[in-house]
Design an enzyme around this catalytic site. Structure first.
Site, PDB file in Angstrom:
ATOM      1  N   GLY A  45       0.832  -1.193   0.000  1.00 26.23           N
ATOM      2  CA  GLY A  45       0.000   0.000   0.000  1.00 26.23           C
ATOM      3  C   GLY A  45       0.868   1.244   0.000  1.00 26.23           C
ATOM      4  O   GLY A  45       2.050   1.194   0.335  1.00 26.23           O
ATOM      5  N   CYS A  46       0.273   2.355  -0.395  1.00 28.53           N
ATOM      6  CA  CYS A  46       1.061   3.582  -0.496  1.00 28.53           C
ATOM      7  C   CYS A  46       1.552   4.029   0.881  1.00 28.53           C
ATOM      8  O   CYS A  46       2.732   4.330   1.059  1.00 28.53           O
ATOM      9  CB  CYS A  46       0.261   4.686  -1.177  1.00 28.53           C
ATOM     10  SG  CYS A  46      -1.373   4.990  -0.479  1.00 28.53           S
TER      11      CYS A  46
END
Lengths: 331, 331, 331, 331
Positions: free
Chosen positions: C145-146
């Site tokens: 995920g970012c």
């Protein structure tokens, strides 16, 4: 005190209209309506309004118990609501295009079938700087479009003086002009850091501008192109005029001075206006330039598309209709 | 390999020019200069370039040891640097206005005294889509201004076809166009949520546009007005043309197709272009519209003012000058 | 050459992934898919990609003929597609959360039922700076995920050194992180000039961060709160660490230097990083600060949420999986 | 009526303060001063104020003829002006830091030598929600810093209840907080699409927050880090509290309800606040969250840094000092 309903108060212009009426010393905001958000409180949907009223569903028997209504609905659905309100004696400022045009054919061409043909053409065009006296007794005031507001304030003095030979109107608007519906065009990622012309050749404010310029003495076909720019509220009209006759700078200055020196909501400036200068206000800022090289006249007009271009101008009209000071509740 | 110096690499366009040369397969970036930031590394001043070179003070005996130079300095100070480089045999792309104009009187009127009068008028106008063949052997290429780049790509096909009767150019630019100097106009609080016309009647790109339209066959006086809009990079030209003669849509489409179908950096589109579509690229996006109502032709052109309007076009020119593929290092 | 399909190429991350693969010297972009926009060309939907491929509907028998796939779909719908691709021997980088977590109960708590339970837990966590060697032979790489990407790069050196006692992670992201769906939250008028915390206490990246910090030696419960800020791309993690033991600034500096001095995509800086410095790149910029007054360690990490936080990191993983230089096609 | 001078009216906060006093029913704005822009009219320098007064040079014999003054100058230069005004009997709200701190050593550490040592410590801390009764009779009110305003409103209920064990304050501010001076940090191109921590470990609002939390019963060392975000006005404080003792959600809700239910300018909300909701207002919007997973208490507070964080809070204080309704002229 006069009681007021605002229909379509969950839209951007409707919310500001409701806020202005709510704060107004003379008007009492009695009803606010919304279609899909009925039941919510306006200050939950639009916190900045701080209007603690519950949004109601539209029912002429409920909202028809007022002295006046601001109808902030889209064209075509607005007209039947106006008719229902008029049937109950309510005086109306309509923010849609339904009562702005006076030629049924032109309306049909640009908008389609009218929703209350028996009332067609009965609105007074609600640009106070041009039609102040006609607005006072009116029962239906057709609040101008945002672009026509800026364009007409920019060009009316030239039209009246026989100077408007030809005109190119390049207009730029913030994203609120595209409405509250989330679309791919109003997505932050589409609008941010972008600018783009839209509705090239066919924006519906064109016939409205032409009708009113003709009424001021300049029947012509205008070139009008709007552009979307990455800001929330603000509209700039850049008008490039080919003069119809000889003139000098003094005449030009005198024309605009005469037109606007005593207008409370028009600010005539030497340098070109920025939209931030009129943000969240009812002001229109104008500058006029005579370009010696090209012979053209350049006029720039900046407004807040949601205020002078919609909500606050509607309240300015309401003030006139109820015999109040035109600026009451707007400063 | 050819060695390159970028003068003025601490400005916005200069930094991008340095980045593009640094990444280029054929060119070797040997020097970058800056006046006040000499001694710093370019990737500290402009991290996005990732160019790990130290900024040097300008000294023709130091930076003159290269095959080519991109001069990213303001007009008037650029010309003497170009002269010094030419004296050392360096081939130059100059991003200032100093070698764009071919009439000394017009230069004097709009810019003042020229800094290297003996070289005046010796630059080839560096718009590859118009002057590709002349650019290849040139020793001084005058990289076009950002507005002229977009305006000329928009209008040249009409000028050549004898269709350009009269034109109003309404242009909008992001804030990087105002340069890196912190001023009250470039302060975030002045530019954010604002838009404003500037240099009305007197922007210096006007004579450049007129010179090149004349060269394409349309000697006319143009109305050109730029506007500042709240975004970083991007420029949109909206051109409103009064045609000089009868024409139909097919002719119009054929003209632009013929002009640009094989151009690697011009994208012809049906709908109007947005500046975000060309951000950080060498592309110009164009659309042409024939307005049946008004008889006008509308042309919209979008570029990135720092890329096709400055730095990447300079590298496009450099490619041509050194016999490389015009697009090398630009994708 | 290896052939690649990008599933979900009409989303923001998918479009960039497709662009990077399309430009890549080794990979050949063979398929791009989109659900509602199938039939359109990717460069019409996302002009900046300049990928002239037609978007296809997902059909494993069509897109399954490739060597590798990047799956840019939401969690839960991604897993079955990954299963179908694996059944055809396709190596996959999955950008959803479906293969990141290794505890079925935690997945169920935060995401619900898994769409391919037989493959659960078989992904290698695709943060090259931590798992480079495991990624090379992997058939399913779970792209991080970012927020975890930035948070883990910020905190892993402390976790490994036994310094991570407790941590508050305050994260800020641009609006592209909210996805391409037009919603009231992504409307320009909602996001512009605003900032607001969201998913307080319950953002799904929390268990992912905790799992990976534990894997680095620091099993703890983190406080993680994301905020929406008015910009398009960019993510900043501000991590406030209560150290688990005594340490000095030299140890801190040595830890980060050892971890990242040779990493091609991590930039260690003295001053705090800005997200603009890493825009449109695969870089993570980091700074570490030891606050003498409070005894806390502060770590700031900036990435582009769509690049290092998604698309370019996926290509970095793809490079590793196919024995290429990790940075190929990313500069 | 009471007459008022606003010193430093050309700054962002000063201009708004002047506007609010000018519109105020009770106060009469008699003087506005500016250093470099003396002679200009305030509505030319800051059109949105619509204050048609000429900016004067500071001269205590000229501006000292008023009942009250708002001093909007930087720290250290403010104190001597306050002394000169006090010598003439003028009651002062000082927006600088000069009268906020009560420990001379701490002032010296963070700000240097004080400009009016004989008055040091004589200001009443002007946060009406905490010190309403002390403000009424005060002659010097030290208007709080913008960050302390939000942080203290967020944390005071916890401090008083003995719940504030430890706290990390992550704060985000719009660019107006950096002042009107054009600098490379306030240039549109630096701030747009960026966000960056600044003054890490050493922002001067830290000792002010600590002093006032101690006064509320929680003497502790706070971790405070501000960030610059790309918007004009707005400030968000995200406070992460490690509770000092057991508590439950009911106690938490009761604490905040008791503190703020009757406060006219604090809005307690269930969901986290956005800064746009309080733009151009004196409101502080708050939400409190008890995170069961981590045991932490999260408090979010949003204000407009130029309004509640500076100018409108100064007028709120002025109202109290002159026996007016605290909210007069602020809606």
């Amino acid at each position: 005190m006069a009681s007021v309903a605002v229909l379509g108060a969950s839209g951007y212009a409707g919310a500001i209209a409701a806020m202005l009426v709510h704060r107004h010393p003379f008007f009492e905001l009695r009803h606010v309506t919304a279609r899909s958000e009925a039941g919510a409180r306006l200050d939950d949907v639009h916190p900045r309004t701080r209007v603690p009223l519950e949004l109601e569903s539209w029912d002429p028997d409920v909202q028809g118990d007022v002295d006046a209504a601001l109808v902030c609905w889209p064209h075509r659905v607005s007209a039947p609501a106006v008719a229902a309100l008029r049937a109950r004696g309510v005086r109306v400022v309509d923010l849609s295009a339904d009562f702005r045009l006076r030629d049924r054919g032109i309306y049909a061409d640009w908008y389609g079938e009218h929703g209350a043909p028996e009332l067609f053409g009965q609105g007074v065009y609600g640009l106070p700087e041009l039609y102040r006296e006609a607005i006072r007794p009116a029962d239906i005031v057709a609040n101008p479009g945002c672009y026509p507001t800026a364009a007409l304030l920019a060009l009316a003095p030239l039209a009246r003086a026989g100077l408007l030979g030809d005109v190119v109107i390049d207009a730029k608007s913030g994203v609120s002009g595209a409405g509250r519906e989330p679309t791919s065009a109003t997505h932050f990622i589409s609008a941010d850091e972008n600018m783009v012309p839209y509705k090239v050749e066919r924006h519906r404010h064109t016939p409205e501008i032409e009708q009113e310029l003709a009424a001021q003495g300049a029947p012509l076909t205008v070139t009008f192109t709007p552009h979307l720019v990455p800001l929330a509220q603000g509209e700039l009209v850049s008008a490039y005029v080919t003069p119809a006759r000889e003139h000098d700078e003094d005449e030009l200055a005198a024309l605009y001075d005469e037109a606007y020196a005593r207008e409370p909501w028009v600010e005539l400036r030497v340098g070109p206006p920025g939209v931030l200068d009129v943000r969240d206000t009812n002001y229109c800022r104008l500058s006029v330039h005579s370009d010696g090289r090209t012979g053209r006249i350049l006029v720039f007009a900046a407004i807040d598309n949601l205020w002078k271009g919609a909500a606050s101008q509607a309240v300015q009209n309401l003030n006139l209709m109820f015999g109040r000071d035109e600026s009451e509740g707007l400063r």
